[in-house]
Design an enzyme around this catalytic site. Structure first.
Site, PDB file in Angstrom:
ATOM      1  N   ASP A   1       0.851  -1.184   0.000  1.00 45.64           N
ATOM      2  CA  ASP A   1       0.000   0.000   0.000  1.00 45.64           C
ATOM      3  C   ASP A   1       0.891   1.241   0.000  1.00 45.64           C
ATOM      4  O   ASP A   1       2.098   1.154   0.180  1.00 45.64           O
ATOM      5  CB  ASP A   1      -0.977  -0.013   1.173  1.00 45.64           C
ATOM      6  CG  ASP A   1      -0.284  -0.024   2.519  1.00 45.64           C
ATOM      7  OD1 ASP A   1       0.941   0.182   2.558  1.00 45.64           O
ATOM      8  OD2 ASP A   1      -0.957  -0.241   3.533  1.00 45.64           O
TER       9      ASP A   1
ATOM     10  N   ASP B   1      -7.681  -7.807   0.838  1.00 47.47           N
ATOM     11  CA  ASP B   1      -6.753  -7.957   1.957  1.00 47.47           C
ATOM     12  C   ASP B   1      -7.470  -7.508   3.212  1.00 47.47           C
ATOM     13  O   ASP B   1      -8.383  -6.685   3.161  1.00 47.47           O
ATOM     14  CB  ASP B   1      -5.491  -7.110   1.759  1.00 47.47           C
ATOM     15  CG  ASP B   1      -5.732  -5.659   2.170  1.00 47.47           C
ATOM     16  OD1 ASP B   1      -5.336  -5.299   3.300  1.00 47.47           O
ATOM     17  OD2 ASP B   1      -6.341  -4.898   1.393  1.00 47.47           O
TER      18      ASP B   1
END
Length: 375
Positions: free
Chosen positions: A90, A270
C-alpha cells in the site's frame, strides 16, 4: 509487468489470472497482511503450505522500520523477508491519515511526526513511489487520501468527500508520473475514492480511467460506515470497474464481505481480520465462528472444522486450542492463524471453482446456509 486474463464470468463474479514479475495469481484471491514484512505468527514456509499466492506489505511502516536504506541493500522486500512470490504494497496514505492530530495535509503531501521517535517526516505521491520502487513490490498503490467516514463526529459531507477525492485524483496523476520517471517495471494501481456518494465514486473512477492504471482498487470502505452503506457503494462501484483490469477491494473483510465482493466483480482482497482475530481466539469456520476461549470448548474433542484440511484441524482438538488460548501459549496463536488464513484462502479457491463451473449463485446460497448453521 502485469498481464490480466479474464477466464470466466458468472453474473458479476469473475475468474481470472494475473501475471506479475514474481509469479502468477489465480483470482479471486485473498492477500494475507504482512505489515512489517512478516505475516504475524506465520513463516514464509507456512504461507506456502496454505497456498498463499501473494501477500501485502505496508510502505509506511517499512519506511520507518527498518528503513529504505536497509531494504535497498537486499535488492527489495522479497529478498529481505525470504518470500519469492508476489507482494503488493500500500502507499502509506491510510496510515498517515490515521495519525490524526500528528499530521498536516497540504496539496504537496502530508507532514507528520514519526509515531516511533517524533521525527518530522513528509510523505507525498513522489516519496511514496520512490519508497515502493526500493521495495520492488509487484503491485504498487498510488498515494491517496483515504476519505474518512466521520469528520468531527459526524458523517463527511458531499463537499468534504469531493474535496478529498479530487485531491486523491491529482495525487494519482503525480503517482503515475513518478512511477514512470522511476522506470518501475512493476504494476501501479489507482484507488477509487468518494466516500459514501455514488456520484463522487463515478467521478473518481472516470478520472482514474483517463490515467490508465494497470489495475483499480476501491478504497475508503470498512472505515467505520454502516454495513449497508458499504454494500451500497460496493454494489454500485464494483460492476462499473474496467472489465480488462484487476479489481481490488482494500481492507475488507469478513468471509461474508469476501463473498459479496466477488459477487460485485472484485478480484483481490486484503484484511488483518483473519490474523488479528486468530490471536484473539476468534476462529472462522465453514459453519460459523468459534470463540475458542469459551468454556464450552474445554473438553470438546472435535477439530475446529471437520471440513478443513489445515494443520490445526488435522492434528488438534478444540479442547487443546482452548487450553493453549487460556494459558497464553504462542502455539495457540500460531495454530489459530494457520487455520484462519487457510479458511480464507480455501474460501477463495471454492469461489474460483464455482465461477469456473457456472454455479456461483448456488455456492453463495450454500455458503450462507452453512455459516448460519453454527458450529
Amino acid at each position: 509487468m502485469l498481464n490480466f486474463k479474464l477466464l470466466k464470468t458468472d453474473g458479476n463474479a469473475r475468474r481470472g489470472q494475473l501475471t506479475l514479475n514474481h509469479g502468477v495469481i489465480e483470482t479471486p484471491i485473498f492477500m494475507p497482511v504482512g505489515t512489517y514484512g512478516s505475516v504475524k505468527a506465520m513463516s514464509p514456509l507456512e504461507l506456502n503450505e496454505i497456498d498463499a499466492q501473494i501477500i501485502l506489505g505496508n510502505t509506511f511502516h517499512l519506511w520507518l522500520r527498518p528503513g529504505n536504506d536497509i531494504i535497498a541493500k537486499f535488492g527489495g522486500l522479497h529478498e529481505f523477508m525470504g518470500w519469492n512470490k508476489p507482494i503488493l504494497t500500500d502507499s502509506g496514505g491510510f496510515q498517515v491519515f490515521s495519525l490524526g492530530e500528528m499530521r498536516k495535509i497540504t496539496e504537496e503531501g502530508v507532514h507528520f511526526s514519526s509515531p516511533i521517535n517524533g521525527d518530522k517526516l513528509f510523505l507525498s505521491p513522489e516519496v511514496s513511489m520512490q519508497i515502493q520502487r526500493v521495495l520492488n513490490s509487484d503491485i504498487v498503490m498510488q498515494f491517496d487520501e483515504c476519505t474518512p467516514y466521520e469528520i468531527d463526529g459526524r458523517p463527511a459531507t458531499t463537499e468534504e468527500a469531493a474535496k478529498s477525492m479530487r485531491m486523491s485524483l491529482r495525487w494519482a496523476k503525480r503517482s503515475m508520473d513518478e512511477f514512470n520517471r522511476e522506470e518501475n517495471p512493476n504494476a501501479l494501481f489507482g484507488i477509487v475514492q468518494g466516500g459514501m456518494f455514488e456520484n463522487l465514486r463515478d467521478e473518481s473512477l472516470a478520472g482514474l480511467e483517463e490515467l490508465n492504471f494497470h489495475g483499480v482498487a476501491i478504497g475508503g470502505l470498512s472505515v467505520g460506515e454502516p454495513k449497508e452503506d458499504m454494500m451500497r457503494v460496493l454494489e454500485h462501484v464494483g460492476p462499473r470497474l474496467p472489465a480488462n483490469k484487476p479489481h481490488y477491494l482494500m481492507g475488507v473483510g469478513t468471509p461474508e464481505d469476501l463473498v459479496a465482493g466477488v459477487a460485485s466483480g472484485i478480484d483481490m482482497f486484503d484484511c488483518v481480520m483473519p490474523t488479528r482475530n486468530a490471536r484473539n481466539g476468534w476462529l472462522f469456520t465453514r459453519f460459523g465462528d468459534i470463540k475458542i476461549k469459551n468454556a464450552r470448548y474445554k473438553d470438546d474433542k472435535k477439530p475446529l472444522d471437520e471440513s478443513c484440511s489445515c494443520y490445526a484441524c488435522r492434528n488438534f482438538s478444540r479442547a487443546y486450542l482452548h487450553h493453549l488460548h487460556r494459558t497464553g501459549e504462542i502455539l495457540g496463536a500460531r495454530l489459530n492463524t494457520i487455520h484462519n488464513l487457510h479458511y480464507y484462502l480455501d474460501l477463495m479457491r471454492e469461489m474460483r471453482e464455482a465461477i469456473s463451473e457456472g454455479r456461483f449463485q448456488l455456492f453463495v446460497s450454500q455458503f450462507h446456509a452453512d455459516r448460519a448453521r453454527g458450529s
